[in-house]
Write an enzyme that holds these catalytic residues in place. Structure first.
Site, PDB file in Angstrom:
ATOM      1  N   THR A 118       0.758   0.860  -8.082  1.00 46.02           N
ATOM      2  CA  THR A 118       1.704  -0.166  -7.639  1.00 46.02           C
ATOM      3  C   THR A 118       1.894  -1.226  -8.709  1.00 46.02           C
ATOM      4  O   THR A 118       3.021  -1.613  -9.028  1.00 46.02           O
ATOM      5  CB  THR A 118       1.208  -0.797  -6.320  1.00 46.02           C
ATOM      6  OG1 THR A 118       1.282   0.201  -5.301  1.00 46.02           O
ATOM      7  CG2 THR A 118       2.067  -1.984  -5.931  1.00 46.02           C
ATOM      8  N   ASN A 149       5.879  12.217  -4.050  1.00 50.80           N
ATOM      9  CA  ASN A 149       4.619  12.106  -3.321  1.00 50.80           C
ATOM     10  C   ASN A 149       4.686  12.686  -1.912  1.00 50.80           C
ATOM     11  O   ASN A 149       3.674  12.951  -1.308  1.00 50.80           O
ATOM     12  CB  ASN A 149       4.196  10.643  -3.260  1.00 50.80           C
ATOM     13  CG  ASN A 149       5.279   9.758  -2.666  1.00 50.80           C
ATOM     14  OD1 ASN A 149       6.467   9.912  -2.974  1.00 50.80           O
ATOM     15  ND2 ASN A 149       4.894   8.836  -1.815  1.00 50.80           N
ATOM     16  N   SER A 184      -2.459   6.212 -11.693  1.00 53.43           N
ATOM     17  CA  SER A 184      -3.412   5.547 -10.812  1.00 53.43           C
ATOM     18  C   SER A 184      -4.642   6.432 -10.658  1.00 53.43           C
ATOM     19  O   SER A 184      -4.535   7.617 -10.357  1.00 53.43           O
ATOM     20  CB  SER A 184      -2.743   5.339  -9.452  1.00 53.43           C
ATOM     21  OG  SER A 184      -3.698   4.852  -8.541  1.00 53.43           O
ATOM     22  N   HIS A 230      -7.171   6.565  -8.473  1.00 56.02           N
ATOM     23  CA  HIS A 230      -7.723   7.080  -7.213  1.00 56.02           C
ATOM     24  C   HIS A 230      -6.992   8.339  -6.735  1.00 56.02           C
ATOM     25  O   HIS A 230      -7.401   8.970  -5.778  1.00 56.02           O
ATOM     26  CB  HIS A 230      -7.773   5.996  -6.138  1.00 56.02           C
ATOM     27  CG  HIS A 230      -6.459   5.690  -5.488  1.00 56.02           C
ATOM     28  ND1 HIS A 230      -6.087   6.240  -4.287  1.00 56.02           N
ATOM     29  CD2 HIS A 230      -5.448   4.891  -5.860  1.00 56.02           C
ATOM     30  CE1 HIS A 230      -4.892   5.789  -3.945  1.00 56.02           C
ATOM     31  NE2 HIS A 230      -4.471   4.967  -4.891  1.00 56.02           N
ATOM     32  N   THR A 264      -9.420 -10.882 -16.465  1.00 53.84           N
ATOM     33  CA  THR A 264     -10.607 -10.280 -17.067  1.00 53.84           C
ATOM     34  C   THR A 264     -10.598  -8.772 -16.839  1.00 53.84           C
ATOM     35  O   THR A 264     -10.377  -8.311 -15.723  1.00 53.84           O
ATOM     36  CB  THR A 264     -11.873 -10.907 -16.457  1.00 53.84           C
ATOM     37  OG1 THR A 264     -11.835 -12.298 -16.738  1.00 53.84           O
ATOM     38  CG2 THR A 264     -13.122 -10.305 -17.054  1.00 53.84           C
ATOM     39  N   CYS A 285       1.372   4.955   2.370  1.00 50.69           N
ATOM     40  CA  CYS A 285       1.829   3.571   2.365  1.00 50.69           C
ATOM     41  C   CYS A 285       2.814   3.313   3.490  1.00 50.69           C
ATOM     42  O   CYS A 285       2.963   2.204   3.949  1.00 50.69           O
ATOM     43  CB  CYS A 285       2.491   3.234   1.036  1.00 50.69           C
ATOM     44  SG  CYS A 285       1.412   3.562  -0.328  1.00 50.69           S
TER      45      CYS A 285
END
Lengths: 403, 390
Positions: free
Chosen positions: B80, B159, B208, B210, B246, B333
């Site tokens: 995303t 997807n 991504s 995952h 970070t 989603c």
């Protein structure tokens, strides 16, 4: 059909009459070193050409490495076929289709070193060209400015076909001009100077001055990363000498008037580098100096600094502009490392107003009150010599199983 | 402490396009880096240097696996963010050059909604429709290009139904338009369908972790050398100023490991996963009143989308779950919002049938035995539900 070998055309070697065999040998050795990650390749050399037989290894990876290897004029991925015309035709078509995109034009350029071959150049061009035309709809020939130039070389033993010529780095094979010490600071210029010297066949080892705690572990790592990039150009290995310089720098700060500290520091660095050169049997020193760029690179400064040795000092960048140097740094992929903002031994003790026109007698006079000799010897004795490989800074830590 | 769920080991997990189970080695790396190398890569002390060095190695490994340069790899928090950064970063950077953007009707929500926001800011969005297989046409994209088009954004693998878009052809076409950037959402395709970022002239590419057995909250945006886009976060200028914050060193290291392991399996297990898909499709086609939404050709090997007419997808999913088969309705989603699959509607399927859509999505960890079992579970469930509903 994929190409199965790479044809390499020599750079300036071809002009070196009696030493030719030696130069070709050096190039073969440095190519071998640069390509160690491709164990199955076979390198064949002839008087005019070198061939790398891929033997199933990744051609694209090899091409990337060859692009920067000194001593190569140009090279082409090629397919080898028998003298059988049908086989040549089919290979030409497959090779062509690998690169062809709609809208491209083409031509065939045949060279017939084998004068016994039944078809002459024109007939061969015609036979191969019409075979491709028959198989690709709407394709046009353009003999003046084609998008794809199918090059066919007919030799007695075989026919070689290629469609691209890739420019090499030029210059001479590494090691053909002897060894020199490169003063490597971590900035943009010195790695470029090293590369330029390497291109002329010089075997380079680098000397770096390290002043903890004034300069950090990180600035040292930056130099290691630069050395890694040079190691890629050098065929996968590179020697880096790290000089502990803190004691000398502190003594200079204490004993030399502020506006002369820079000049004295450079003189000490040069003396130490020269000692290391002697120890490791080098013939010259290479620096990244560019005339007038900073206070230490004026002619007056050079005169005052150069005074400590009669060893030849090579300054490949001396007449180059900063922008030209940056362009090369980007090409050899050192620029992004050099611009990381860590203090190095040259930036940490910069006086507010260093002399741009130092006088040799004055710096000699100031130095005469201090005994640097012993400290210099100590620094040379305590030099840490590291053998750099392309991923030394990463392998230095045991990260293996994490990835 | 959360106990192990009942029946966890017997469960058949066919929802790998929603997310995958992280490989144990990947979790180990994350834990080890978090414990032993917790320094901030921007710190100048030794701990910082170590962390930075790890990050550099993660970047190098990612770049080698993606066949790009290390300086083209930007770490983000996932698909995303990568999609938002690519799209809005381009829009912000080039808003004075043009305000026209082209996309497809079957994009992921993170792309669709980003365009919705840009629309409100005055950008014009052309949405290219898809054919019955869910595929865009290169000609239609080219016809939509205006003098002020700044971006074309097309996903690689859909997807929801698994259609592969003609990325190579689109890239070759866009190559001729020097002012237009090409963004590809590669999130579903990576590790399953090869994509050559350089060769296909892709300027921006989202992935991504995952989705390939890495951890949530880690991803990459590939930004090709020479392409400049605007950052969305202001801050400490990490990631060459493009993505402040970070760095997630442990995340980056574990992602690099996950991708390495996944691409190894791609080499050895692609045939197996394709066979499982083929088997599932063949068996599903034999059922009564079934519509298959996944195309016959040009599809990814891990997605199977179908409807059993008359069953609401949601009911079917829950019924299957009771028997240990985990699948989903539309994309994860959207599935909670009871929304009907965008992709399937865009493929001109009636709303009734679209509402029944079920997606099975595989990973290299799934086996043919599981597929066997899944089919028998689906068959029983269909029979049972028919009895209730008639």
């Amino acid at each position: 059909m994929n190409y199965d070998r790479i044809l390499i055309r020599y750079g300036e070697i071809s002009t070196k009459g009696r030493n030719r065999t030696k130069f070709v040998e050096k190039l073969k050795r440095s190519a071998k070193r640069a390509l160690t990650e491709f164990p199955n390749i076979i390198i064949e050399t002839t008087r005019d050409r070198m061939y790398i037989l891929l033997n199933g290894e990744n051609g694209e990876g090899i091409i990337e490495k060859l692009k920067i290897l000194p001593g190569i004029q140009s090279f082409s991925p090629v397919i080898k076929t028998s003298l059988e015309l049908e086989e040549v035709k089919e290979a030409a078509l497959q090779l062509f289709l690998n690169k062809y995109q709609v809208g491209d034009t083409f031509k065939i350029s045949t060279r017939r070193a084998n004068k016994e071959y039944p078809l002459d150049t024109g007939q061969l061009n015609y036979a191969l060209g019409s075979h491709i035309l028959q198989n690709v709809p709407d394709l046009k020939v353009d003999v003046k400015n084609p998008t794809i130039d199918v090059q066919v070389e007919v030799r007695t033993e075989a026919v070689y076909l290629s469609i691209e010529t890739i420019m090499g780095a030029g210059g001479m094979p590494i090691g053909s001009s002897g060894k020199a010490m490169l003063m490597l600071s971590g900035g943009i210029d010195s790695p470029v100077a090293g590369y330029m010297a390497m291109k002329r066949g010089v075997e380079i080892e680098a000397v770096h001055f390290f002043s903890p705690p004034f300069t950090s572990e990180r600035s040292k790592q930056k130099v290691v990363e630069l050395a890694e990039k040079l190691s890629l150009l050098n065929g996968g290995y590179f020697t880096l000498h790290i000089v502990p310089f803190t004691a000398i720098q502190q003594l200079i700060q204490k004993q030399i008037p502020e506006n002369y500290t820079m000049t004295a520091t450079r003189r000490m660095m040069l003396r130490i580098t020269d000692e290391i050169r002697r120890k490791f049997e080098g013939l010259a020193i290479v620096t990244g100096e560019s005339l007038g760029q900073v206070a230490s690179q004026t002619l007056e400064s050079m005169l005052a600094i150069n005074d400590v040795t009669s060893t030849p000092i090579l300054r490949p960048l001396i007449t180059m502009d900063k922008s030209e140097i940056i362009d090369i740094a980007k090409r050899i992929d050192t620029h992004h490392i050099s611009i990381q903002p860590y203090e190095d031994c040259c930036t940490v003790f910069v006086p507010a107003a260093p002399k741009t026109k130092p006088k040799l007698e004055k710096v000699q006079y100031y130095e005469s009150f201090v005994d640097f000799e012993q400290l210099i010897q100590e620094a040379v004795d305590k030099v840490e010599t590291i053998q750099i490989k392309p991923d030394t800074h990463i392998k230095g830590q045991v990260f293996g199983e994490l990835f | 402490m959360i106990g192990k769920k009942k029946g966890f080991s017997d469960m058949i997990y066919f929802d790998n396009s929603a997310t995958t189970k992280p490989y144990p080695e990947v979790v180990d790396s994350f834990v080890k880096v978090s414990n032993d190398f917790f320094g901030n890569p921007s710190s100048i002390h030794r701990l910082g240097v170590e962390a930075e060095s790890l990050l550099a190695q993660a970047r190098k490994q990612m770049s080698e696996l993606l066949q790009v340069n290390p300086s083209e790899v930007y770490f983000t928090s996932g698909g995303t963010e990568s999609n938002n950064l690519a799209i809005k970063g381009t829009a912000l950077m080039y808003r004075n050059r043009g305000k026209h953007i082209i996309t497809s009707a079957v994009e992921h929500a993170s792309v669709r909604e980003a365009y919705q926001q840009l629309k409100e800011l005055g950008f014009r969005i052309t949405v290219i429709p898809v054919d019955a297989e869910g595929r865009v046409s290169v000609t239609e994209i080219e016809d939509a290009i205006c003098h002020d088009t700044i971006l074309v954004s097309i996903m690689h693998v859909n997807n929801e139904v698994g259609t592969i878009q003609p990325i190579e052809e689109i890239g070759n076409m866009i190559k001729g338009y020097s002012k237009i950037l090409f963004h590809v959402d590669f999130v579903q395709g990576i590790g399953k369908v090869a994509l050559n970022i350089q060769k296909h002239h892709i300027d921006l590419c989202s992935i991504s972790a995952h989705k390939f057995h890495g951890l949530k909250g880690t991803g990459v945006l590939v930004v090709r050398e020479g392409v400049q886009i605007s950052p969305l976060f202001s801050g400490g200028n990490q990631e060459w100023k493009l993505r402040s914050g970070t760095e997630n060193v442990a995340g980056a290291v574990s992602m690099a490991k996950a991708l390495r392991l996944t691409l190894q399996r791609y080499e050895t297990k692609l045939r197996q996963i394709s066979e499982i898909q083929g088997y599932l499709l063949k068996e599903l086609k034999l059922l009564e009143d079934v519509v298959i939404h996944t195309p016959n050709s040009g599809r990814a090997p891990h997605i199977i989308n179908f409807s059993v007419k008359g069953f609401r997808g949601e009911v079917f999913v829950h019924a299957l779950e009771e028997k240990g088969l985990i699948v989903s309705t539309t994309s994860a989603c959207s599935s909670k919002k009871k929304a009907v699959s965008h992709t399937i509607l865009a493929m001109n399927v009636s709303k009734d049938v679209a509402e029944s859509a079920i997606r099975l999505s595989l990973s290299y960890e799934n086996t043919l035995e599981e597929a066997n079992k899944a089919i028998s579970i689906i068959k029983t469930t269909v029979t049972e539900l028919r009895e209730v509903m008639h």
